[in-house]
Scaffold this active site. Sequence first.
Site, PDB file in Angstrom:
ATOM      1  N   VAL A 106      36.487  38.720  37.681  1.00  0.00           N
ATOM      2  CA  VAL A 106      36.038  39.584  36.572  1.00  0.00           C
ATOM      3  C   VAL A 106      37.236  40.341  36.015  1.00  0.00           C
ATOM      4  O   VAL A 106      37.936  41.018  36.766  1.00  0.00           O
ATOM      5  CB  VAL A 106      35.001  40.635  37.055  1.00  0.00           C
ATOM      6  CG1 VAL A 106      34.438  41.401  35.862  1.00  0.00           C
ATOM      7  CG2 VAL A 106      33.891  40.000  37.848  1.00  0.00           C
ATOM      8  N   LYS A 148      29.995  37.454  34.537  1.00  0.00           N
ATOM      9  CA  LYS A 148      30.840  38.562  35.003  1.00  0.00           C
ATOM     10  C   LYS A 148      30.043  39.868  35.041  1.00  0.00           C
ATOM     11  O   LYS A 148      30.221  40.687  35.959  1.00  0.00           O
ATOM     12  CB  LYS A 148      32.056  38.698  34.088  1.00  0.00           C
ATOM     13  CG  LYS A 148      32.997  37.503  34.196  1.00  0.00           C
ATOM     14  CD  LYS A 148      34.001  37.510  33.065  1.00  0.00           C
ATOM     15  CE  LYS A 148      34.963  36.354  33.168  1.00  0.00           C
ATOM     16  NZ  LYS A 148      35.779  36.201  31.945  1.00  0.00           N
ATOM     17  N   PHE A 195      44.553  22.583  42.318  1.00  0.00           N
ATOM     18  CA  PHE A 195      45.867  22.977  41.783  1.00  0.00           C
ATOM     19  C   PHE A 195      45.868  22.841  40.263  1.00  0.00           C
ATOM     20  O   PHE A 195      46.390  21.897  39.702  1.00  0.00           O
ATOM     21  CB  PHE A 195      46.975  22.119  42.417  1.00  0.00           C
ATOM     22  CG  PHE A 195      48.344  22.708  42.259  1.00  0.00           C
ATOM     23  CD1 PHE A 195      48.748  23.769  43.064  1.00  0.00           C
ATOM     24  CD2 PHE A 195      49.219  22.226  41.308  1.00  0.00           C
ATOM     25  CE1 PHE A 195      50.016  24.332  42.914  1.00  0.00           C
ATOM     26  CE2 PHE A 195      50.490  22.774  41.149  1.00  0.00           C
ATOM     27  CZ  PHE A 195      50.896  23.823  41.954  1.00  0.00           C
ATOM     28  N   GLU A 237      38.792  39.511  43.141  1.00  0.00           N
ATOM     29  CA  GLU A 237      39.238  40.400  42.058  1.00  0.00           C
ATOM     30  C   GLU A 237      39.434  39.652  40.743  1.00  0.00           C
ATOM     31  O   GLU A 237      39.112  40.160  39.668  1.00  0.00           O
ATOM     32  CB  GLU A 237      40.561  41.079  42.464  1.00  0.00           C
ATOM     33  CG  GLU A 237      41.080  42.081  41.465  1.00  0.00           C
ATOM     34  CD  GLU A 237      40.111  43.244  41.253  1.00  0.00           C
ATOM     35  OE1 GLU A 237      39.943  44.047  42.169  1.00  0.00           O
ATOM     36  OE2 GLU A 237      39.499  43.324  40.153  1.00  0.00           O
ATOM     37  N   VAL A 283      45.698  28.313  37.226  1.00  0.00           N
ATOM     38  CA  VAL A 283      45.761  29.557  38.002  1.00  0.00           C
ATOM     39  C   VAL A 283      46.486  29.321  39.326  1.00  0.00           C
ATOM     40  O   VAL A 283      47.387  30.081  39.712  1.00  0.00           O
ATOM     41  CB  VAL A 283      44.329  30.107  38.238  1.00  0.00           C
ATOM     42  CG1 VAL A 283      44.334  31.230  39.244  1.00  0.00           C
ATOM     43  CG2 VAL A 283      43.722  30.565  36.915  1.00  0.00           C
TER      44      VAL A 283
HETATM   45  N1  LIG Z   1      42.627  30.268  33.428  1.00  0.00           N
HETATM   46  C1  LIG Z   1      42.181  31.500  33.297  1.00  0.00           C
HETATM   47  O1  LIG Z   1      42.713  32.292  32.511  1.00  0.00           O
HETATM   48  C2  LIG Z   1      41.030  31.973  34.127  1.00  0.00           C
HETATM   49  C3  LIG Z   1      40.473  33.240  33.862  1.00  0.00           C
HETATM   50  C4  LIG Z   1      39.433  33.715  34.669  1.00  0.00           C
HETATM   51  C5  LIG Z   1      38.953  32.935  35.726  1.00  0.00           C
HETATM   52  N2  LIG Z   1      39.482  31.702  35.938  1.00  0.00           N
HETATM   53  C6  LIG Z   1      38.929  30.930  37.035  1.00  0.00           C
HETATM   54  O2  LIG Z   1      39.947  30.445  37.889  1.00  0.00           O
HETATM   55  C7  LIG Z   1      39.552  29.197  38.446  1.00  0.00           C
HETATM   56  C8  LIG Z   1      40.633  28.171  38.161  1.00  0.00           C
HETATM   57  O3  LIG Z   1      40.829  28.110  36.752  1.00  0.00           O
HETATM   58  P1  LIG Z   1      42.003  27.250  36.092  1.00  0.00           P
HETATM   59  O4  LIG Z   1      42.198  27.810  34.723  1.00  0.00           O
HETATM   60  O5  LIG Z   1      43.162  27.175  37.002  1.00  0.00           O
HETATM   61  O6  LIG Z   1      41.267  25.844  35.965  1.00  0.00           O
HETATM   62  P2  LIG Z   1      41.956  24.411  35.750  1.00  0.00           P
HETATM   63  O7  LIG Z   1      43.337  24.542  35.212  1.00  0.00           O
HETATM   64  O8  LIG Z   1      40.964  23.608  34.995  1.00  0.00           O
HETATM   65  O9  LIG Z   1      42.079  23.842  37.241  1.00  0.00           O
HETATM   66  C9  LIG Z   1      40.938  23.536  37.996  1.00  0.00           C
HETATM   67  C10 LIG Z   1      41.347  22.758  39.220  1.00  0.00           C
HETATM   68  O10 LIG Z   1      40.137  22.384  39.899  1.00  0.00           O
HETATM   69  C11 LIG Z   1      40.152  20.974  40.109  1.00  0.00           C
HETATM   70  N3  LIG Z   1      38.778  20.483  40.079  1.00  0.00           N
HETATM   71  C12 LIG Z   1      37.880  20.589  39.073  1.00  0.00           C
HETATM   72  N4  LIG Z   1      36.712  20.039  39.424  1.00  0.00           N
HETATM   73  C13 LIG Z   1      36.873  19.581  40.697  1.00  0.00           C
HETATM   74  C14 LIG Z   1      36.035  18.903  41.612  1.00  0.00           C
HETATM   75  N5  LIG Z   1      34.780  18.593  41.283  1.00  0.00           N
HETATM   76  N6  LIG Z   1      36.537  18.605  42.841  1.00  0.00           N
HETATM   77  C15 LIG Z   1      37.808  18.915  43.162  1.00  0.00           C
HETATM   78  N7  LIG Z   1      38.659  19.549  42.336  1.00  0.00           N
HETATM   79  C16 LIG Z   1      38.187  19.879  41.117  1.00  0.00           C
HETATM   80  C17 LIG Z   1      40.991  20.412  38.978  1.00  0.00           C
HETATM   81  O11 LIG Z   1      41.466  19.124  39.319  1.00  0.00           O
HETATM   82  P3  LIG Z   1      41.983  18.110  38.157  1.00  0.00           P
HETATM   83  O12 LIG Z   1      43.316  18.612  37.720  1.00  0.00           O
HETATM   84  O13 LIG Z   1      42.036  16.794  38.834  1.00  0.00           O
HETATM   85  O14 LIG Z   1      40.946  18.159  37.059  1.00  0.00           O
HETATM   86  C18 LIG Z   1      42.097  21.456  38.915  1.00  0.00           C
HETATM   87  O15 LIG Z   1      43.031  21.251  39.937  1.00  0.00           O
HETATM   88  C19 LIG Z   1      38.202  28.837  37.799  1.00  0.00           C
HETATM   89  O16 LIG Z   1      37.161  29.215  38.656  1.00  0.00           O
HETATM   90  C20 LIG Z   1      38.191  29.686  36.543  1.00  0.00           C
HETATM   91  O17 LIG Z   1      36.875  30.000  36.127  1.00  0.00           O
HETATM   92  C21 LIG Z   1      40.507  31.201  35.173  1.00  0.00           C
END
Ligand SMILES: NC(=O)c1ccc[n+]([C@@H]2O[C@H](COP(=O)([O-])OP(=O)(O)OC[C@H]3O[C@@H](n4cnc5c(N)ncnc54)[C@H](OP(=O)(O)O)[C@@H]3O)[C@@H](O)[C@H]2O)c1
Length: 359
Positions: free
Chosen positions: A141, A214, A24, A138, A27
């Site tokens: 990338v 990507k 959580f 989706e 995203v």
């Molecule tokens: N944000 C963007 O604009 C964007 C764009 C393209 C793709 N993405 C992709 O979308 C996905 C989510 O991105 P996000 O921006 O939402 O990331 P984020 O805000 O850093 O959230 C990541 C989540 O994963 C949890 N987590 C990380 N390592 C973990 C582990 N080893 N075990 C269990 N939970 C773990 C984190 O928990 P904690 O809160 O406890 O650290 C957090 O809840 C990623 O794969 C990212 O590459 C994001």
Amino acid sequence: MVELNSFQTSGISPGGCHVGILGFGTVAAAVARRLTGPDHIPNLHLTHICDRRAREKRARQPEPLALCSWTDRFDDLLASDVDVIIEAVSGAEPALDYVRAALLAGKSVVSANKQLIAHHAAPLQTLAERQGRQLRFEAAVGGAMPIVRMLADGLAGDRVLGVRAILNGTTNAVLSRMDAVGCAIDEAIAEACANGYAEEDPSIDLDGADAAAKLAIVCALAFGARVNPAAIETRTTSRITAGDLTDARQRGFTIRQIAHANYDRASRRLTAWVAPTRVVASSAFGRAEGPENVALVRCTYAGDITIGGAGAGGDALAAAIISDLVTIARDRAAIVPAPVLVEPNEINGYPDQKLAEAV
Ligand SMILES: NC(=O)c1ccc[n+]([C@@H]2O[C@H](COP(=O)([O-])OP(=O)(O)OC[C@H]3O[C@@H](n4cnc5c(N)ncnc54)[C@H](OP(=O)(O)O)[C@@H]3O)[C@@H](O)[C@H]2O)c1
């Protein structure tokens, strides 16, 4: 012969699609807000949220969201009645184990995780097919720019010759800011961080590793080519200066981080690279501002097709993820055959001259 009920055959609960979220963060929170807010989709029901800090995060959520089942145990999510799990954990590990376990438990999976998909999509898609479930990605990338669907479905009747794209929103936000105000790269990075477009250490973005992952996914979708992201040559954008941008502007160009792939099917020769590249200032690439992504797909029959859109940001990513959920809920009994990928014979990198081609 045993009669299967609709749940067993389709993988979707009769009253609508039950959705669970794993991880959580930014995203996932945006997806959850959409699924429980006024703009929700009627047959998508967010029922479970799994996060390693579930208790703490739940306490900060408003009513409809706080009323979901929250857990810090992945096994609870697997044992629940969710039909689809949204994998929104950052990094390829431990996401791989989670996604594999989810598919084995009969759940479909939606992932935004480009590292996971770039390195492990093929075996996971085979597993999904075997399980009669779907793996969709989706958001991995191009953010909200629907390039995965465009290559996999929209252009399935054509033959893609090449793709040239801006695939990293962070680097684009940095370059377009330097371009607009003439500031140094460190200042532009600090601003991108403040706007939530960049991590504190954006080197994976600026050095090209993110776009290379990507691009490897794009190569699989566009050419049926299996490419290890590490085999794609990358050149860093971190050494581009305000002076380079001014110089380019004076000649009618600007600079963007371009991901480029061309494939010759007959010889199985792939050219693929990610590098800062001079582009015509008035082109779709030159006009891309902030975290925008753009892709130009060169097709044998349809000619050139260009798409663009927000490449980063919770709400943009949420739209792409929810589109995948809608597809899974709609095509409830769909078995998506895993693609057959072929290893290129040769992978060429960046052409010799600095800031090579102009688009
Ligand atoms: N944000 C963007 O604009 C964007 C764009 C393209 C793709 N993405 C992709 O979308 C996905 C989510 O991105 P996000 O921006 O939402 O990331 P984020 O805000 O850093 O959230 C990541 C989540 O994963 C949890 N987590 C990380 N390592 C973990 C582990 N080893 N075990 C269990 N939970 C773990 C984190 O928990 P904690 O809160 O406890 O650290 C957090 O809840 C990623 O794969 C990212 O590459 C994001």
